[in-house]
Design an enzyme around this catalytic site. Structure first.
Site, PDB file in Angstrom:
ATOM      1  N   ASP A   1     -12.047   4.077  37.823  1.00  0.00           N
ATOM      2  CA  ASP A   1     -11.520   2.881  38.484  1.00  0.00           C
ATOM      3  C   ASP A   1     -10.474   2.187  37.626  1.00  0.00           C
ATOM      4  O   ASP A   1     -10.294   2.510  36.442  1.00  0.00           O
ATOM      5  CB  ASP A   1     -12.659   1.901  38.778  1.00  0.00           C
ATOM      6  CG  ASP A   1     -13.665   2.494  39.757  1.00  0.00           C
ATOM      7  OD1 ASP A   1     -14.826   2.061  39.752  1.00  0.00           O
ATOM      8  OD2 ASP A   1     -13.256   3.402  40.521  1.00  0.00           O
TER       9      ASP A   1
ATOM     10  N   HIS B   1      -8.139   8.044  41.311  1.00  0.00           N
ATOM     11  CA  HIS B   1      -9.130   7.002  41.621  1.00  0.00           C
ATOM     12  C   HIS B   1     -10.473   7.573  42.061  1.00  0.00           C
ATOM     13  O   HIS B   1     -11.444   6.836  42.219  1.00  0.00           O
ATOM     14  CB  HIS B   1      -8.577   6.034  42.664  1.00  0.00           C
ATOM     15  CG  HIS B   1      -9.128   4.634  42.526  1.00  0.00           C
ATOM     16  ND1 HIS B   1     -10.466   4.360  42.378  1.00  0.00           N
ATOM     17  CD2 HIS B   1      -8.497   3.429  42.520  1.00  0.00           C
ATOM     18  CE1 HIS B   1     -10.651   3.051  42.286  1.00  0.00           C
ATOM     19  NE2 HIS B   1      -9.478   2.467  42.367  1.00  0.00           N
TER      20      HIS B   1
END
Lengths: 325, 342, 399
Positions: free
Chosen positions: C375, C371
């Site tokens: 995203d 992450h």
């Protein structure tokens, strides 16, 4: 229990033994009529008479030679050497005669004698009246060596020394003479060759002797309250015989050893204990072994100087803290 | 306490000859000492005695005179030149030779050696190798006897050189002030090791001239006359035993050999050696006995008996092996061990 | 000539001698197998660089030494100095086999400032000192640190109810390295799992017709993996950020797609072997490449290049029948795709004529992504693209 001073405990121990065995006799310089220059033997001549408690000339070789001769012919003599520094004057009698004769004779006679002496610094007497010489005695085979740290141990260990069939050098630390402690009433005997754990702990073993014991206990308090270090304090009490069992059990538990002695830097008793631990408990050690000692100088007389060289509680704390990671 | 009565010297002068048995005992003891000591010399030359030894050849009259005079339970202390003194108290000759040879049968089990011969059961409380150290120890044994009121006396033998060391002074002063039953015997053989005693002593008679410093009677006697020795010993022992305090006795004698085995004694003038050998105590006494009516056969029998005794002692000692190695760490302490830790 | 411990990979600093195949005094030809070496990643064979006599072996089996350490000496043919003829087996050769034995003292441990009690406890409990965090000054490991680790181990054993009946299996080198890397990967990347289900109907149209002949000709099976790999390469073109690495606070997007596939070594360890420039390979070339990698891996013949340079990883536990997996990212990549079992399931098929239930080969693709790098929406979009490619490509044309 009675409250006795360390000095009173000397007379108490001698008296206890003189009462139970009339072979016990006591000689020294100014010990009888005057009760000792440190007032350690007051009342003895009054109780036991001038035949059993006798003043001698200033003649250390004669005092100890006579003590040896008496011991090998049926008496149990106690001799005083006023200051342990004076052992140097009569060291031949101690190490060449007393220590060796039983062995050389192949066991034909034994020497149940006690030589007690005022040892150590802190009294501002200067270099020839302030030494701690128990390490000299430890180095000679054939001598038992004892150094109590409390009034109770003075009485109990002195009684044991008098009852012991072998020569015992009994070192009283003069800086402790004024200290007081609880002493059991009645007959009191402590065993020779047994150390005592005075304070339990888990992070470091502080192994100390005589006047260094109260300082070690004080240091342990500070270590706990200010540094969260849990120190175990072991009072060695006997250098010969040495209680390696108790000392080793402590160091195995804590994995760290600090010894505290009044001897000078080289060849003090702490060096011997450190060496034994380094050899036999190597695989239990988590830190190097540290000896806290007097530096390798004659003891200075000025109070500020003497206090600086003798190991203090602060110095013990600093040495332990330096070990901790 | 100032003893200027000349009591001991008077006893010597007035002493009558000892009885026949005593005289034979004195002769026997001297011969035993001489023959044993001579044998020790021979064994050393054969390398069966190691280290060193200090022989008292020529000084037998002192050991015999006092040895015979002493009570069995009296205490004697001597120096490293003490083979004769130890034998004279009744110690085993085999034990003495065995100890010199470092054998298991030695008097000290091979642990003490020539300079430390001791037989406590016979009252021989040790030979001491540090000059003067045994003088205060002897005072202590005397103190013990005094305390216990046993009537025992301690006799302490030492050499002329000892009179100049500190322990000499401390011990005699100590014994004098406490009135201890100890007899201090200075065997003046004229040499402090390799040095003539006169060169290192402030007074001509190293023992006798110091006595008055302690309030004691000056006593000077012929150490090679065993009758004189016996008389003097008896008087001094009686004085001590009766509670009249210590004595300091100087006897003059001479050693036939050097200080120790390493020393051939070449520093002594030949005439001096010859003169003293002419006054060898044993032939002198032998003649006196013969003159006094004891027959040759009796004396020869004693000679043979002692010769045989020495031979037997040597044989037995030779046959004994070395001490077991285990004894090397025994009997430091009264319980027989040497342990310093748990 | 010296035989040195080679550098078997960029970050590899040491190697362990797994086995000697020659002994001191043996004659060797250039290219002869001398020894096996294990590094962090792989076991490798070392061959003789020259012909001659292996005059001395300096490092014993089981020892770990730095890259560049002299392992052995070959007395090269023609060299006079110190080269005993093979026949006589001179004693000098045998002695130098273990030069440490010249000193009577065992070698000093090279383990830094470990106190005696720490060394003893580590040995006693069979710990790897690298596992122990030091709480002492300058990171020194104290007795308490070791004891804490021991009791934590004991506690977790107790907590799982294993207690006294457990068997203790010390980690081998590969296991230790795997364990370490997995922990570090999780500590480095914040992992997010996204999954999407795929209808492999279109893939099967190609695969099922070809597979028997493929098996006969090639000797191994044609699986879904090369098709998915091809699809991944195509999808990455549209979503290049999944084929990247995080470097500090930057994303390094790689231009090459070096696809790593996870290979299980008979339950004895896990490797990720790399098909370089996978986007230039067709499905069949991918299949061929993957098979070679697997074969080499299972017979211990991977070379360092097979293990280095991967930019994206495919894990395929599918043959074991799993539903989906949350794989751990193969650092320093930013994403890893797990392809689990493809199974016939009832599936709603939409058409102009209406919805129907059909039996379709359905498999879940599970994507773990870092992450920090991308995203969820980006990853989801990538997965959607992947799905579309797999479900709608004319696979025969890609073959």
């Amino acid at each position: 229990m009675a409250q006795l001073s360390y000095r009173e405990a000397v007379a108490a121990g001698i008296a206890q033994e003189m009462r139970r065995d009339d072979k016990v006799v006591f000689i020294g310089e100014d010990v009888a009529a005057a009760g000792g220059v440190f007032k350690t033997t007051e009342g003895l001549q009054a109780e036991f008479g001038a035949l059993r408690v006798r003043d001698t000339p200033i003649a250390e070789q004669a005092i100890l030679g006579a003590t040896m001769g008496a011991a090998m012919t049926g008496l149990r003599p106690i001799a005083e050497i006023m200051f342990s520094d004076f052992f140097a004057v009569c060291w031949d009698i101690v190490v060449n005669q007393i220590a060796k004769t039983r062995f050389m004779s192949n066991g034909q006679c034994s020497f149940p004698l006690v030589i007690r002496s005022a040892n150590g610094g802190g009294a501002r007497f200067g270099a020839q009246h302030s030494q701690s010489v128990e390490n000299w005695a430890m180095a000679v085979p054939g001598l038992k060596v004892v150094a109590p740290s409390s009034a109770a141990d003075v009485k109990g260990l002195l009684a044991a020394a008098i009852r012991d069939p072998d020569p015992v050098l009994f070192f009283e630390q003069k800086s402790l003479y004024g200290t007081k402690g609880e002493v059991p009433e009645g007959e009191h005997v402590e065993p020779l060759g047994k150390a005592k754990v005075l304070r339990e702990g888990s992070d470091v073993s502080i192994v100390a002797l005589a006047a260094m014991v109260p300082r070690a206990l004080q240091a342990a308090e500070t270590l706990q309250s200010e540094h969260n270090i849990s120190a175990e304090v072991v009072d060695v009490r006997s250098l010969v015989p040495l209680d390696t069992t108790t000392i080793f059990a402590s160091v195995s538990k804590t994995a760290r050893l600090v010894t505290v002695e009044e001897n000078p830097r080289l060849c003090g008793w702490g060096a011997e204990v450190s060496s034994l631990v380094a050899e036999e408990l190597f695989w239990d050690l988590d830190s190097p072994i540290v000896r806290v000692t007097t530096p390798h100088v004659p003891l200075p007389s000025a109070d500020a100087l003497e206090d600086a060289v003798l190991p203090s509680a602060e110095r013990i704390v600093a040495n332990v803290v330096r070990l901790a990671d | 306490m100032n003893d200027s009565s000349g009591q001991l010297m008077a006893a010597v002068r007035n002493a009558s000859a000892p009885d026949r048995d005593t005289r034979l005992a004195l002769y026997r003891q001297m011969q035993a000492c001489r023959m044993m000591e001579q044998r020790a010399y021979d064994l050393f030359m054969q390398n069966l005695i190691k280290g060193t030894s200090h022989l008292a050849l020529g000084q037998e009259a002192v050991a015999a005179g006092f040895g015979v005079a002493m009570r069995d339970d009296d205490y004697s202390f001597c120096t490293y030149r003490g083979h004769n003194h130890t034998l004279a108290r009744g110690a085993s000759m085999t034990g003495i030779l065995g100890e010199l040879m470092g054998r298991e049968c030695g008097l000290l089990g091979g642990k003490g050696g020539s300079m430390h011969l001791m037989d406590v059961d016979k009252g021989a409380m040790g030979s001491y190798a540090i000059i003067g150290a045994h003088m205060p120890i002897a005072a202590g044994a005397a103190w013990s006897a005094q305390y216990r009121e046993s009537g025992q006396v301690a006799v302490c033998f030492f050499g002329d050189g000892t009179t100049n060391i500190g322990a000499f002074h401390e011990s005699i002063n100590f014994a004098a002030i406490w009135g201890l039953p100890v007899v201090y015997v200075c065997e003046n053989n004229l040499y402090m090791e390799y040095t003539p005693i006169g060169e290192v002593t402030a007074v001509p008679n190293p023992g006798a001239d110091r006595a008055s410093a302690y309030g004691l009677e000056p006593v000077l006697a012929d150490g090679n006359d065993v009758d004189v020795m016996y008389a003097l010993a008896s008087a001094a022992l009686e004085k001590a035993r009766s509670g009249d305090g210590p004595s300091l006795i100087e006897v003059q004698t001479y050693r036939h050999g050097g200080h120790s085995r390493a020393d051939p004694g070449k520093y002594r003038p030949d005439e001096e050696v010859a003169a003293w050998k002419a006054r060898d105590p044993i032939p002198m006494y032998r003649q006196r006995l013969l003159d006094g009516g004891i027959d040759e056969a009796t004396l020869a029998a004693i000679d043979d008996e002692q010769a045989a005794r020495v031979d037997k002692a040597e044989q037995t000692a030779r046959a004994s092996g070395p001490p077991l190695l285990e004894v090397a760490d025994t009997d430091v302490w009264a319980d027989g061990s040497s342990s310093w830790r748990n | 000539m010296d035989v040195l411990m080679p550098q078997l990979g960029e970050t590899v600093a040491e190697g362990t001698i797994a086995a000697w195949h020659k002994k001191a005094g043996d004659t060797v030809e250039r290219g002869d197998l001398l020894l096996d070496v294990e590094t962090d990643k792989v076991a490798t064979e070392i061959t003789a660089p020259e012909s001659g006599v292996l005059s001395s072996i300096l490092i014993a089996e089981g020892e770990t030494v730095d890259v560049g350490t002299v392992l052995a000496v070959i007395a090269v043919d023609g060299e006079a100095a110190g080269a005993p003829p093979a026949q006589t087996k001179a004693p000098g050769a045998a002695e130098s086999a273990a030069p440490q034995a010249a000193s009577g003292m065992p070698e000093k441990s090279a383990d830094g400032r470990l106190s005696p009690v720490v060394r003893r406890l580590v040995k006693q409990h069979n710990l790897d000192i690298k596992e122990v965090a030091g709480s002492g000054r300058d990171g020194r490991i104290t007795r308490q640190d070791v004891l804490n680790l021991v009791s934590a181990g004991a506690q977790s054993a107790a907590a799982t109810g294993l207690a006294t009946a457990s068997q203790r299996i010390p980690f081998d080198r590969v296991r230790k390295v795997t364990a370490d890397r997995m922990v570090r990967s999780k500590a480095t990347s914040p992992h997010v799992l996204q999954a999407i289900d795929i209808d492999f109907h279109a893939v099967d149209a190609s695969r099922l017709t070809r597979r028997n002949q493929w098996k006969t000709e090639k000797g191994y099976s044609l699986t879904y993996l090369p098709y998915v790999a091809r699809a991944v390469c195509l999808a990455i073109r549209d979503f290049p950020k999944v084929n990247a690495s995080v470097d500090g606070d930057a994303l390094v997007v790689h231009s090459d797609i070096n696809l790593a596939i996870a290979i299980d070594l008979n339950h004895e360890g896990l490797l990720a072997a790399v098909a370089r420039k996978a986007d230039s390979l067709s499905v069949s070339e991918l299949a061929q490449t993957f098979n070679e990698l697997v074969t080499r891996a299972k017979s211990n013949k991977l070379v360092p290049d097979d293990l280095q340079g991967g930019t994206y990883t495919l894990s395929n536990p599918g043959p074991f029948g799993t539903l989906f997996t949350a794989p751990i990212i193969n650092q320093p990549q930013v994403a890893i795709l797990s392809m689990d079992a493809v199974k016939k399931r009832p599936h709603v098929v939409e058409s102009a004529a209406g919805d129907e239930i059909a039996i379709r080969p359905i498999g879940v693709l599970a994507h773990s992504f870092d992450h920090r790098a991308i995203d969820g929406a980006y990853s989801a979009a990538y997965l959607q693209r992947l799905k579309t490619i797999i479900e709608t490509t004319d696979w025969d044309a890609e073959f």
